[in-house]
Design a protein around this motif. Sequence first.
Motif, PDB file in Angstrom:
ATOM      1  N   GLY A 214       0.811  -1.200   0.000  1.00 46.98           N
ATOM      2  CA  GLY A 214       0.000   0.000   0.000  1.00 46.98           C
ATOM      3  C   GLY A 214       0.846   1.252   0.000  1.00 46.98           C
ATOM      4  N   GLY A 215       0.184   2.395  -0.104  1.00 52.00           N
ATOM      5  CA  GLY A 215       0.881   3.665  -0.003  1.00 52.00           C
ATOM      6  C   GLY A 215       1.672   4.048  -1.229  1.00 52.00           C
ATOM      7  N   LEU A 216       1.395   3.416  -2.382  1.00 47.78           N
ATOM      8  CA  LEU A 216       2.023   3.800  -3.641  1.00 47.78           C
ATOM      9  C   LEU A 216       0.933   4.237  -4.617  1.00 47.78           C
ATOM     10  CD1 LEU A 216       4.746   1.009  -4.025  1.00 47.78           C
ATOM     11  CD2 LEU A 216       5.041   3.365  -3.204  1.00 47.78           C
ATOM     12  N   ALA A 217       1.362   4.764  -5.773  1.00 49.90           N
ATOM     13  CA  ALA A 217       0.419   5.328  -6.747  1.00 49.90           C
ATOM     14  C   ALA A 217      -0.402   6.440  -6.104  1.00 49.90           C
ATOM     15  CB  ALA A 217      -0.486   4.251  -7.331  1.00 49.90           C
ATOM     16  N   VAL A 218       0.250   7.220  -5.235  1.00 53.14           N
ATOM     17  CA  VAL A 218      -0.427   8.326  -4.561  1.00 53.14           C
ATOM     18  C   VAL A 218       0.314   9.642  -4.821  1.00 53.14           C
ATOM     19  CG1 VAL A 218      -1.548   6.962  -2.765  1.00 53.14           C
ATOM     20  CG2 VAL A 218       0.810   7.724  -2.419  1.00 53.14           C
ATOM     21  N   GLY A 219       0.968   9.707  -5.982  1.00 54.91           N
ATOM     22  CA  GLY A 219       1.621  10.942  -6.369  1.00 54.91           C
ATOM     23  C   GLY A 219       3.128  10.914  -6.423  1.00 54.91           C
ATOM     24  N   GLU A 220       3.728   9.737  -6.158  1.00 58.63           N
ATOM     25  CA  GLU A 220       5.192   9.681  -6.088  1.00 58.63           C
ATOM     26  C   GLU A 220       5.862   9.500  -7.449  1.00 58.63           C
ATOM     27  OE1 GLU A 220       3.890   5.443  -6.184  1.00 58.63           O
ATOM     28  OE2 GLU A 220       3.187   7.273  -5.205  1.00 58.63           O
ATOM     29  N   GLY A 221       5.110   9.109  -8.479  1.00 55.91           N
ATOM     30  CA  GLY A 221       5.686   8.896  -9.803  1.00 55.91           C
ATOM     31  C   GLY A 221       6.177   7.478  -9.996  1.00 55.91           C
ATOM     32  N   GLN A 222       6.294   7.071 -11.276  1.00 53.78           N
ATOM     33  CA  GLN A 222       6.637   5.683 -11.576  1.00 53.78           C
ATOM     34  C   GLN A 222       8.046   5.321 -11.127  1.00 53.78           C
ATOM     35  OE1 GLN A 222       7.738   3.929 -15.566  1.00 53.78           O
ATOM     36  NE2 GLN A 222       5.611   3.199 -15.479  1.00 53.78           N
ATOM     37  N   LYS A 249      -1.449   1.970 -14.772  1.00 55.82           N
ATOM     38  CA  LYS A 249      -1.267   2.038 -16.209  1.00 55.82           C
ATOM     39  C   LYS A 249      -0.603   0.745 -16.695  1.00 55.82           C
ATOM     40  CE  LYS A 249      -0.830   7.061 -16.291  1.00 55.82           C
ATOM     41  NZ  LYS A 249       0.048   8.218 -16.617  1.00 55.82           N
ATOM     42  N   PRO A 250      -0.810   0.405 -17.982  1.00 53.88           N
ATOM     43  CA  PRO A 250      -0.231  -0.854 -18.466  1.00 53.88           C
ATOM     44  C   PRO A 250       1.271  -0.985 -18.228  1.00 53.88           C
ATOM     45  CG  PRO A 250      -1.866  -0.078 -20.021  1.00 53.88           C
ATOM     46  CD  PRO A 250      -1.717   1.014 -18.992  1.00 53.88           C
ATOM     47  N   ASP A 251       2.035   0.105 -18.432  1.00 55.29           N
ATOM     48  CA  ASP A 251       3.482  -0.020 -18.209  1.00 55.29           C
ATOM     49  C   ASP A 251       3.820  -0.129 -16.721  1.00 55.29           C
ATOM     50  OD1 ASP A 251       2.563   2.646 -18.141  1.00 55.29           O
ATOM     51  OD2 ASP A 251       4.565   3.452 -18.449  1.00 55.29           O
ATOM     52  N   ASP A 252       2.967   0.422 -15.847  1.00 50.28           N
ATOM     53  CA  ASP A 252       3.139   0.196 -14.409  1.00 50.28           C
ATOM     54  C   ASP A 252       2.986  -1.287 -14.090  1.00 50.28           C
ATOM     55  OD1 ASP A 252       3.394   2.933 -13.947  1.00 50.28           O
ATOM     56  OD2 ASP A 252       1.279   3.188 -13.424  1.00 50.28           O
ATOM     57  N   ILE A 253       1.962  -1.894 -14.680  1.00 49.21           N
ATOM     58  CA  ILE A 253       1.669  -3.299 -14.396  1.00 49.21           C
ATOM     59  C   ILE A 253       2.796  -4.199 -14.878  1.00 49.21           C
ATOM     60  CG2 ILE A 253       0.134  -5.216 -15.002  1.00 49.21           C
ATOM     61  CD1 ILE A 253      -2.187  -3.207 -14.921  1.00 49.21           C
ATOM     62  N   VAL A 254       3.271  -3.985 -16.099  1.00 50.84           N
ATOM     63  CA  VAL A 254       4.352  -4.826 -16.627  1.00 50.84           C
ATOM     64  C   VAL A 254       5.583  -4.715 -15.732  1.00 50.84           C
ATOM     65  CG1 VAL A 254       5.940  -5.145 -18.562  1.00 50.84           C
ATOM     66  CG2 VAL A 254       3.504  -4.779 -18.998  1.00 50.84           C
ATOM     67  N   GLY A 255       5.956  -3.494 -15.345  1.00 48.81           N
ATOM     68  CA  GLY A 255       7.118  -3.316 -14.491  1.00 48.81           C
ATOM     69  C   GLY A 255       6.940  -3.937 -13.118  1.00 48.81           C
ATOM     70  N   ALA A 256       5.724  -3.863 -12.577  1.00 44.20           N
ATOM     71  CA  ALA A 256       5.475  -4.442 -11.263  1.00 44.20           C
ATOM     72  C   ALA A 256       5.476  -5.963 -11.309  1.00 44.20           C
ATOM     73  CB  ALA A 256       4.146  -3.930 -10.711  1.00 44.20           C
TER      74      ALA A 256
END
Length: 374
Positions: A214-222, A249-256
């Motif tokens: 938790g606590g991510l995707a809250v404004g910190e950037g990829q 976002k799709p590129d967030d998902i692939v990287g994660a």
Amino acid sequence: MGFSFDISARDGRARTGVISTPRGEIRTPAFMPVGTAATVKAMMPESVRETGADILLGNTYHLMLRPTAERIADLGGLHRFMNWDRPILTDSGGFQVMSLASLRKLTEEGVQFSSHIDGSRHMLTPERSMEIQRLLGSDIVMAFDECPALPADRAAIDASMQLSMRWAQRSRDAFGDRPGHALFGIQQGGLEPDLRARSAEALRAIGFDGYAIGGLAVGEGQEAMFGVLEYAPGQLPEDKPRYLMGVGKPDDIVGAVQRGVDMFDCVLPSRSGRTGQGWTARGPVNLRNARHRDDPRPLEEGCPCPACRNYSRAYLHHVIKSDEIIGAMLLTWHNLAYYQRLMQGLRDAISAGRLELFAARFHEDRAQGDIGLI
């Protein structure tokens, strides 16, 4: 049958497998469409299933306010209420209390707040969150936590994390023994590796069926998010599902996925569908743009969804510019179908030991941009 997680293949830090629940299997990596108020906006439940979704997400905060968890329980539970017979994960309500409610008062006990709907006063605690999610009948229940917005100073993040860990223990105690239902703990700690490690240690000591980051995707950037994901998944138990909340976002998902995450949710594909944006292998496409008004081609060649199979870009442009409801319906279907195809591609690539090649092609396709004018 109870709740279990079996990993069938690995490729680097990435894993593919199956989460088994009494209501069905969830193939991982998994993307969960968001059904905030017992509906995935602009979609029928059977249509959501047709896109390939194995599980939906529901929202404790919204459902407790309207129509209320008690009313849903009286009507047979959330699955029957919204005509979805497969697994449902419900979030705890903590994030929405912090982001939507007004006149909030945070204490050790919980959060007192005013409804964004009618101003009525409510108290949400770990015990009340567990009660609401039990009344809803969700298959995967999230522990109640606080999610501070970033950036924030270290002292504030530390205090928030420690509060969330105390609430995690109270959530575990209140959840009790519910065979066939799972409780996930939520790691906090902002962008601080040592705070994340302490949070993970506390959660492991309590013991959960799965673990969220938790606590991510809250404004910190990829870049900052990926920096945390270089170590955070490895701090959590290897044999349990790992869920990155609110991504993305799709590129967030692939990287994660490359960094070891198994589960995702995000409003992006459905929200984009209502605002005229389609997601494709070559990136997002703005169907409101005049360049599409005479284009007879489908939004995405080879996509089997109704928007691409039966309609042209010109038609999609027309209905979106005209604010016709069918525009939101068709684009949301397409976007959810694209996301599920992406997840299937990731699962297949991991199984075949070809994830790095898949990711490279994914980024190459997106770098091309949308198809040119005819």
